[in-house]
Design a protein around this motif. Sequence first.
Motif, mmCIF file in Angstrom:
data_model
loop_
_atom_site.group_PDB
_atom_site.id
_atom_site.type_symbol
_atom_site.label_atom_id
_atom_site.label_comp_id
_atom_site.label_asym_id
_atom_site.label_seq_id
_atom_site.Cartn_x
_atom_site.Cartn_y
_atom_site.Cartn_z
ATOM 1 N N GLY A 107 3.412 0.877 -5.211
ATOM 2 C CA GLY A 107 3.790 2.144 -4.591
ATOM 3 C C GLY A 107 2.587 2.905 -4.068
ATOM 4 O O GLY A 107 2.636 3.522 -2.992
ATOM 5 N N GLY A 111 2.621 3.539 -0.169
ATOM 6 C CA GLY A 111 2.718 4.943 0.222
ATOM 7 C C GLY A 111 1.394 5.516 0.690
ATOM 8 O O GLY A 111 1.341 6.285 1.655
ATOM 9 N N VAL A 133 9.920 9.311 4.685
ATOM 10 C CA VAL A 133 9.699 10.019 3.417
ATOM 11 C C VAL A 133 10.870 10.935 3.104
ATOM 12 O O VAL A 133 11.387 10.961 1.977
ATOM 13 C CB VAL A 133 8.374 10.816 3.474
ATOM 14 C CG1 VAL A 133 8.277 11.779 2.292
ATOM 15 C CG2 VAL A 133 7.186 9.871 3.477
ATOM 16 N N TRP A 168 6.967 5.875 -3.723
ATOM 17 C CA TRP A 168 5.965 5.704 -2.675
ATOM 18 C C TRP A 168 5.879 6.936 -1.779
ATOM 19 O O TRP A 168 4.814 7.249 -1.234
ATOM 20 C CB TRP A 168 6.276 4.463 -1.829
ATOM 21 C CG TRP A 168 7.481 4.619 -0.927
ATOM 22 C CD1 TRP A 168 8.751 4.275 -1.215
ATOM 23 C CD2 TRP A 168 7.493 5.187 0.394
ATOM 24 N NE1 TRP A 168 9.581 4.578 -0.159
ATOM 25 C CE2 TRP A 168 8.832 5.148 0.842
ATOM 26 C CE3 TRP A 168 6.515 5.720 1.231
ATOM 27 C CZ2 TRP A 168 9.200 5.625 2.088
ATOM 28 C CZ3 TRP A 168 6.882 6.202 2.481
ATOM 29 C CH2 TRP A 168 8.209 6.145 2.903
ATOM 30 N N GLU A 169 7.010 7.634 -1.645
ATOM 31 C CA GLU A 169 7.011 8.810 -0.765
ATOM 32 C C GLU A 169 6.112 9.917 -1.279
ATOM 33 O O GLU A 169 5.565 10.709 -0.498
ATOM 34 C CB GLU A 169 8.446 9.317 -0.576
ATOM 35 C CG GLU A 169 9.051 10.056 -1.758
ATOM 36 C CD GLU A 169 9.565 9.132 -2.831
ATOM 37 O OE1 GLU A 169 10.104 9.633 -3.840
ATOM 38 O OE2 GLU A 169 9.437 7.907 -2.666
ATOM 39 N N TYR A 171 3.214 9.450 -2.856
ATOM 40 C CA TYR A 171 1.858 9.078 -2.420
ATOM 41 C C TYR A 171 1.667 9.371 -0.938
ATOM 42 O O TYR A 171 0.619 9.877 -0.521
ATOM 43 C CB TYR A 171 1.618 7.588 -2.674
ATOM 44 C CG TYR A 171 1.570 7.202 -4.129
ATOM 45 C CD1 TYR A 171 0.504 7.573 -4.935
ATOM 46 C CD2 TYR A 171 2.588 6.438 -4.697
ATOM 47 C CE1 TYR A 171 0.456 7.204 -6.267
ATOM 48 C CE2 TYR A 171 2.542 6.065 -6.030
ATOM 49 C CZ TYR A 171 1.486 6.454 -6.805
ATOM 50 O OH TYR A 171 1.439 6.085 -8.128
ATOM 51 N N ALA A 172 2.675 9.036 -0.132
ATOM 52 C CA ALA A 172 2.561 9.255 1.309
ATOM 53 C C ALA A 172 2.398 10.739 1.629
ATOM 54 O O ALA A 172 1.567 11.113 2.465
ATOM 55 C CB ALA A 172 3.791 8.681 2.017
#
Length: 296
Positions: A107, A111, A133, A168-169, A171-172
């Motif tokens: 992730g 991300g 996201v 992961w979103e 982190y993004a």
Amino acid sequence: MTHSIAVPATSLPATAYRLWRGADPIRKVAILIGVMLVVLAIFAPLIAPFDPNAQSLISRLRPPLGFERAKEGYLLGTDELGRDVLSRSLHGLQLTLMLAGLGATLGLLFGGTLGLLAGVVGGRTEATVMAAVDTQIAVPFTLVALFLLAILGSSIEVIVLVLGLAGWEQYARIVRGEVRRLMNMPFIEAARAAGAGPLRIARHHLLPNIVSPLVVQFTLSLSNIVLLESTLSFLGLGVQPPTATLGAMVGIGRDYMPSAPWIVVAPAMMILFITFAVQILGDWLRDGADVKLRAR
């Protein structure tokens, strides 16, 4: 000649020692618990007294040592198939932490890369990434995980992929926000003026300055992934029997709670200790990495 301004680096041991000295007793206990769990997971094959999958129906549902009908050598008793609860808990801890670590790392890479791309490139790329996201946030991920596992199966590789998509979103969003902030800093403008391209700026100027928030987010997402893996295993969609994970042990043992609660107690307590230690560690790292909090 123009020079870029870099944030001074602090050695990891020195930072860890400073944070340890400033930690309150609860945080120190959480750190010690976390270290103990990692050590137990690493050396599980050496510590476990029995084969975690070895069955003995004659010895099924034996209580822990100290209780009536306890079997010698089985410290935490046996489960419904006569397997050693301690050995299965240790191997389950190892697999659960491995899955959580791989999922959180995947992730972070996925991300973080998308967030870095969105922040550096901008434009339609940024709009597309942020739309993905927002979509991820809007849909409950447990439903997505159930859908993917129902279609792709419950192999270790698929479970790692599903766990890697969880969070992961976050982190993004973090990386994209930090990159957009840093892109307007003087040392980035100096690097541009010196002829540095986007790739060099990202590698040498952006990534070193966003490590702290990523480390904090990584520790916080670990506990969420552990709980997600436990939930999937509890529902029978995680790692398939006879391989043990902590969530699978709790899921199978729930049917024996009235007569043999020890089957559930050991793995459930390990899940509790993992989430407690990781959450406290995440707060600890956040306090140490946040300049505003340190300045108070």
